[in-house]
Design an enzyme around this catalytic site. Structure first.
Site, PDB file in Angstrom:
ATOM      1  CG  ASP A  16     -23.915  -4.951 -44.321  1.00 28.00           C
ATOM      2  OD1 ASP A  16     -24.918  -4.833 -45.055  1.00 28.00           O
ATOM      3  OD2 ASP A  16     -23.846  -4.428 -43.203  1.00 28.00           O
ATOM      4  CD  GLU A  52     -21.281  -8.592 -38.479  1.00 32.52           C
ATOM      5  OE1 GLU A  52     -22.276  -8.830 -37.779  1.00 32.52           O
ATOM      6  OE2 GLU A  52     -20.966  -7.447 -38.856  1.00 32.52           O
ATOM      7  NE  ARG A  75     -25.500  -5.202 -38.890  1.00 38.42           N
ATOM      8  CZ  ARG A  75     -24.362  -5.858 -38.664  1.00 38.42           C
ATOM      9  NH1 ARG A  75     -24.308  -6.839 -37.786  1.00 38.42           N
ATOM     10  NH2 ARG A  75     -23.279  -5.533 -39.317  1.00 38.42           N
ATOM     11  CG  ASP A  76     -30.123  -1.030 -37.508  1.00 37.29           C
ATOM     12  OD1 ASP A  76     -29.114  -1.775 -37.591  1.00 37.29           O
ATOM     13  OD2 ASP A  76     -30.327  -0.283 -36.530  1.00 37.29           O
ATOM     14  CD  GLU A  77     -24.366  -2.041 -40.990  1.00 38.83           C
ATOM     15  OE1 GLU A  77     -23.350  -1.383 -41.156  1.00 38.83           O
ATOM     16  OE2 GLU A  77     -24.515  -2.799 -40.021  1.00 38.83           O
ATOM     17  CD1 TRP A  98     -15.643  -1.240 -46.212  1.00 39.57           C
ATOM     18  CD2 TRP A  98     -13.642  -1.944 -45.499  1.00 39.57           C
ATOM     19  NE1 TRP A  98     -15.839  -2.187 -45.216  1.00 39.57           N
ATOM     20  CE2 TRP A  98     -14.636  -2.629 -44.763  1.00 39.57           C
ATOM     21  CE3 TRP A  98     -12.324  -2.247 -45.218  1.00 39.57           C
ATOM     22  CZ2 TRP A  98     -14.336  -3.571 -43.786  1.00 39.57           C
ATOM     23  CZ3 TRP A  98     -12.017  -3.187 -44.243  1.00 39.57           C
ATOM     24  CH2 TRP A  98     -13.007  -3.830 -43.548  1.00 39.57           C
ATOM     25  CG  ASP A 121     -18.814  -6.301 -46.050  1.00 36.66           C
ATOM     26  OD1 ASP A 121     -18.138  -5.283 -45.815  1.00 36.66           O
ATOM     27  OD2 ASP A 121     -19.505  -6.856 -45.184  1.00 36.66           O
ATOM     28  CG  HIS A 135     -21.889 -10.049 -42.366  1.00 36.39           C
ATOM     29  ND1 HIS A 135     -23.040  -9.476 -41.897  1.00 36.39           N
ATOM     30  CD2 HIS A 135     -20.987  -9.030 -42.494  1.00 36.39           C
ATOM     31  CE1 HIS A 135     -22.834  -8.169 -41.742  1.00 36.39           C
ATOM     32  NE2 HIS A 135     -21.598  -7.875 -42.109  1.00 36.39           N
TER      33      HIS A 135
HETATM   34  C1  BGC Z   1     -20.844  -3.988 -41.720  1.00 35.13           C
HETATM   35  C2  BGC Z   1     -19.618  -4.626 -42.274  1.00 35.13           C
HETATM   36  C3  BGC Z   1     -18.778  -3.512 -42.809  1.00 35.13           C
HETATM   37  C4  BGC Z   1     -18.346  -2.738 -41.608  1.00 35.13           C
HETATM   38  C5  BGC Z   1     -17.322  -1.713 -41.812  1.00 35.13           C
HETATM   39  C6  BGC Z   1     -20.417  -3.156 -40.559  1.00 35.13           C
HETATM   40  O1  BGC Z   1     -21.403  -2.580 -39.845  1.00 35.13           O
HETATM   41  O2  BGC Z   1     -21.834  -4.886 -41.413  1.00 35.13           O
HETATM   42  O3  BGC Z   1     -19.746  -5.762 -42.936  1.00 35.13           O
HETATM   43  O4  BGC Z   1     -17.795  -3.835 -43.683  1.00 35.13           O
HETATM   44  O5  BGC Z   1     -19.430  -2.235 -40.892  1.00 35.13           O
HETATM   45  O6  BGC Z   1     -16.400  -1.915 -40.910  1.00 35.13           O
END
Ligand code: BGC
Length: 759
Positions: free
Chosen positions: A370, A642, A374-376, A435, A383, A663
């Site tokens: 994504d 994003e 960040r912390d992801e 998704w 995505d 994003h």
């Molecule tokens: C991500 C998105 C992802 C979403 C789900 C987010 O935190 O960064 O890109 O698809 O969560 O809704």
């Protein structure tokens, strides 16, 4: 490849410090006396292959020289570390093979450092109440094998009890928080080695490298170095990238001095360093300088080993005299071949195209993520689904997606649920419409782009399982159960009492879910047909879903742009032209701008041009005011944001907890430019562009536009340019093609063609 070699680990807990494993060996001893005095490397007779993997990320050095150019190896596959709610397949780990023939000497020292990497970093997805993250307690285990072929003999050296291990100078390393390197430790390592322990193999299958290798792909020099109003020393690299920096320090650098680099994507409205949108990710690199006086001319160079950052700006804190302008930014991503180029007479549109490319570079780091900062930084399925078509035009991503989709199939639960993220860091949470449909849409798009049925064969079972999952969740063909992300980040806001999470948009979730249900079933029917399997049951199912959809969601009652868009793009509407007319009216009533989120955005331009509203599609594409694709460009964006308003028109930021500046999802509009504006269309009966249709659709507001696409059959080029009285079309096709100019159709063989059409 199971039963590969033994796994080793330190005998004691090293905490945050990354272990460095060591094996010193003399080829002659290993070879048991076969050496007759020959110089191994120089003889040209010796061949050596080193195979490695680790539970984390590793970096190998043989006789002080780095082995291979792969960074962040072994990268990231579904290792099924977390138990899921239902059973799923065993995870896997890739091994890499390196030709080290030229690095081998008579006496050798092989050092392999292992960092946490993705497998052992505490990545997002666990809940506090679930206790301590099991990843943190998994050992930094390593397995390796060196095979030397010399004089018709095969000599094998593997990880075993003879290896040693020490605390390396990498005293901290983690995906989100960054890395700390204590160079003062380098000189003490030799004294610190201790025996290793054999440990059980991690519960995964060991498989050969399947994806593209991650490499250092681009290097950028600083665009500016300045001091912010708060007094921060900042380097601006002029481009938001994913990767890290490289630096070298002069010989007079004081030992023990510390340099801290922090990474950020944007400055705040006052021009100060801004990191709130990284959430908990510290995104920091600390370097503690070597002790003692270095020899004349000797420098200390550093580049992090097991982490990466999403950044354009770097803040430097130190007393050391660092030559900022000599620091280089290194973009790190999967080594994909570029295949697509877009250009036009509009500078902002061109910058948007560039931003789409940088969005892909920044988020195709082994897994389609994504965001990179960040912390992801996770493999969010939605995505990837949204962007896959554009991705496969910009770059050759067949191998990249084949690997990720295999992980998706492994991560999928027995009931067909597709996790929200792949590799799954969320213990089997998943099953959201649009998704989970990555399971069907991605393989189908990859098949169309490259014409290779293998991806469909490999994924067919997973595709069917996803359809089974939706079927089980649907009542009378309407999928109205489960939790969905909706038209994520749409500007059409829901009624707060019905849907309190405003980010999930106003598009009805059962409508969206049923629309994707029909779409995925349609893809599975087509896939079954391509594979020569029975498909009529899927066609019947799709017909029933469509009938139920029409009954439940009358087309004179669509409420959001995305509701219209989905009904049109997935061929669900009974009177598509009337629905398209109503969509066009709605867009105009909404201020001639798009309001769509992640789900509606990739399709909105397509449905407009398909039903006679190409001009309106261009209105949206070329619009520069908020909200639009070009608005971020006018605000200086160098990647895709994003949110439509990541920076608002008044200069303030969107809410910090969901505001990435890299994003790729909204970059999906580029596929419309390739396929409609420039008109390069893939034909389903001729996947991989074995035969093509070129149907450009010019707009008077652009003087010219061009697209180039390198397909498996050769290069396609399409350009149109307005002259005073004519529009000139320049088209090159490597295969037979149908070229549609205005209302004329030209059937042509491979070749270069020019057409003129009166304006
Ligand atoms: C991500 C998105 C992802 C979403 C789900 C987010 O935190 O960064 O890109 O698809 O969560 O809704």
């Amino acid at each position: 490849m199971n039963n590969f070699a033994k796994w080793i680990k330190p005998r004691r807990e090293f905490g945050d410090i990354c272990p460095v494993y060591l094996r010193e060996f003399c080829v002659e001893n290993l070879a048991d006396g076969i050496n007759d005095g020959a110089d191994f490397a120089a003889s040209g007779e010796l061949q050596a292959k080193l195979t490695i993997t680790a539970f984390g990320c590793y970096e190998a050095r043989l006789n002080g020289r780095r082995v291979g150019d792969y960074v962040l190896a072994p990268s990231w596959t579904e290792a099924a570390i977390f138990p899921a709610k239902a059973k799923r397949n065993r995870g896997r780990l890739q091994v890499q093979e390196y030709d080290v023939s030229l690095l081998i000497e008579e006496n050798n020292s092989l050092e392999i450092t292992v960092g946490r990497g993705w497998y052992r970093s505490p990545l997002a997805g666990r809940r506090e109440e679930e206790g301590r993250d099991p990843r943190l307690d998994m050992p930094p285990a390593l397995t390796a094998r060196l095979e030397i072929f010399f004089k018709n003999r095969l000599i094998i050296m593997e990880t075993d009890e003879k290896w040693l291990v020490a605390e390396s100078p990498v005293i901290f390393s983690e995906i989100y928080d960054g890395e700390t390197y204590d160079a003062t430790q380098e000189r003490h390592i030799a004294d610190k080695y201790e025996p290793v322990e054999i440990c059980p193999a991690p519960p995964v299958d060991i498989v050969p490298q399947q994806g593209e290798e991650i490499r250092e792909m681009d290097r950028l020099a600083p665009a500016a170095v300045f001091t912010s109003p708060k007094g921060e020393k900042i380097i601006d690299f002029g481009q938001n990238i994913t990767g890290y920096i490289k630096f070298a320090l002069p010989e007079n650098t004081p030992g023990g001095a510390k340099i801290t680099f922090q990474f950020a994507e944007v400055l705040d409205a006052d021009g100060n360093f801004y990191t709130e949108n990284l959430r908990t990710a510290k995104a920091q690199l600390c370097y503690i300088c070597k002790e003692g006086v270095l020899c004349r001319g000797e420098t200390q160079e550093y580049t992090p080993k097991f982490t990466f950052f999403g950044f354009r700006y770097v803040k430097v804190e130190t007393d050391v005299d660092v030559a900022f302008e000599k620091i280089t930014a290194v973009a790190v991503f999967s080594q994909m071949r570029r295949t697509g180029w877009l250009a036009s007479s509009n500078a902002n549109l061109n910058r948007f195209f560039e931003n789409v490319i940088w969005g892909q570079k920044g988020n195709f780091l082994d897994v389609p993520t994504d965001c990179p900062q960040r912390d992801e930084r996770l493999g969010w399925t939605g995505d990837a689904q949204v962007f896959v078509k554009t991705a496969a035009l910009n770059y050759d991503v067949e191998k990249f997606f084949a690997k990720w989709l295999e992980d998706l199939a492994i991560a999928q639960l027995a009931n067909g649920l597709v996790p929200h993220v792949v590799p799954d860091t969320q213990q089997g949470r998943g099953g959201s419409a649009a998704w989970g449909d990555a399971a069907t849409i991605c393989p189908w798009e990859i098949y169309l782009a490259y014409g290779n049925k293998k991806i469909l064969e490999a994924q067919f079972e997973s595709m069917c399982k996803w359809v089974d999952f939706m079927t089980a969740g649907a009542a009378e063909y309407i999928w109205d159960s489960g939790t969905h992300f909706g038209d994520w980040l749409s500007l059409e806001l829901p009624c707060p009492t019905i849907q309190p999470d405003a980010r999930r948009g106003a598009t009805r979730h059962d409508l969206l879910a049923t629309a994707f249900f029909a779409h995925s079933v349609g893809i599975v029917a087509k896939t079954a047909a391509v594979l020569g399997r029975e498909y009529s049951q899927y066609e019947t199912l799709r017909d029933r879903i469509i009938a139920a959809f029409r009954q439940k969601f009358p087309e004179n009652d669509f409420r959001t742009q995305t509701e219209y868009v989905l009904a049109l793009h997935f061929d669900l509407a009974e009177n598509p032209q009337a629905v398209a007319d109503a969509l066009a009216e709605k867009i105009k009533a909404d201020g001639s701008c798009l309001m769509t989120g992640f789900v509606g955005t990739p399709y909105i331009l397509h449905v407009l041009s398909r039903y006679g509203y190409t001009r309106l599609a261009y209105d949206l594409l070329l619009r520069e005011e908020y909200p639009s694709w070009l608005y971020p460009v006018t605000k200086g964006a160098t990647t895709i944001w994003e949110r439509w308003d990541s920076i608002k028109p008044d200069g303030s930021f969107q809410t910090a907890n969901m505001n990435s500046f890299n994003h790729y999802a909204y970059g999906a509009a580029a596929d419309w430019v390739y396929t409609v504006a420039a008109g390069i269309c893939v034909l389903e009966d001729y996947p991989g562009y074995a035969r093509v249709k070129i149907a450009p659709q010019p707009d008077p507001r652009l003087q010219w536009l061009s697209a180039r696409l390198d397909t498996r059959h050769g290069t396609i080029f399409s350009k149109w340019e307005h002259m005073s009285e004519f529009t000139r079309y320049e088209i090159i096709v490597p295969v037979s093609a149908q070229i549609c100019i205005g209302d004329k159709i030209h059937e042509v063989g491979k070749g270069a063609y020019t057409f003129y059409e009166p304006r």
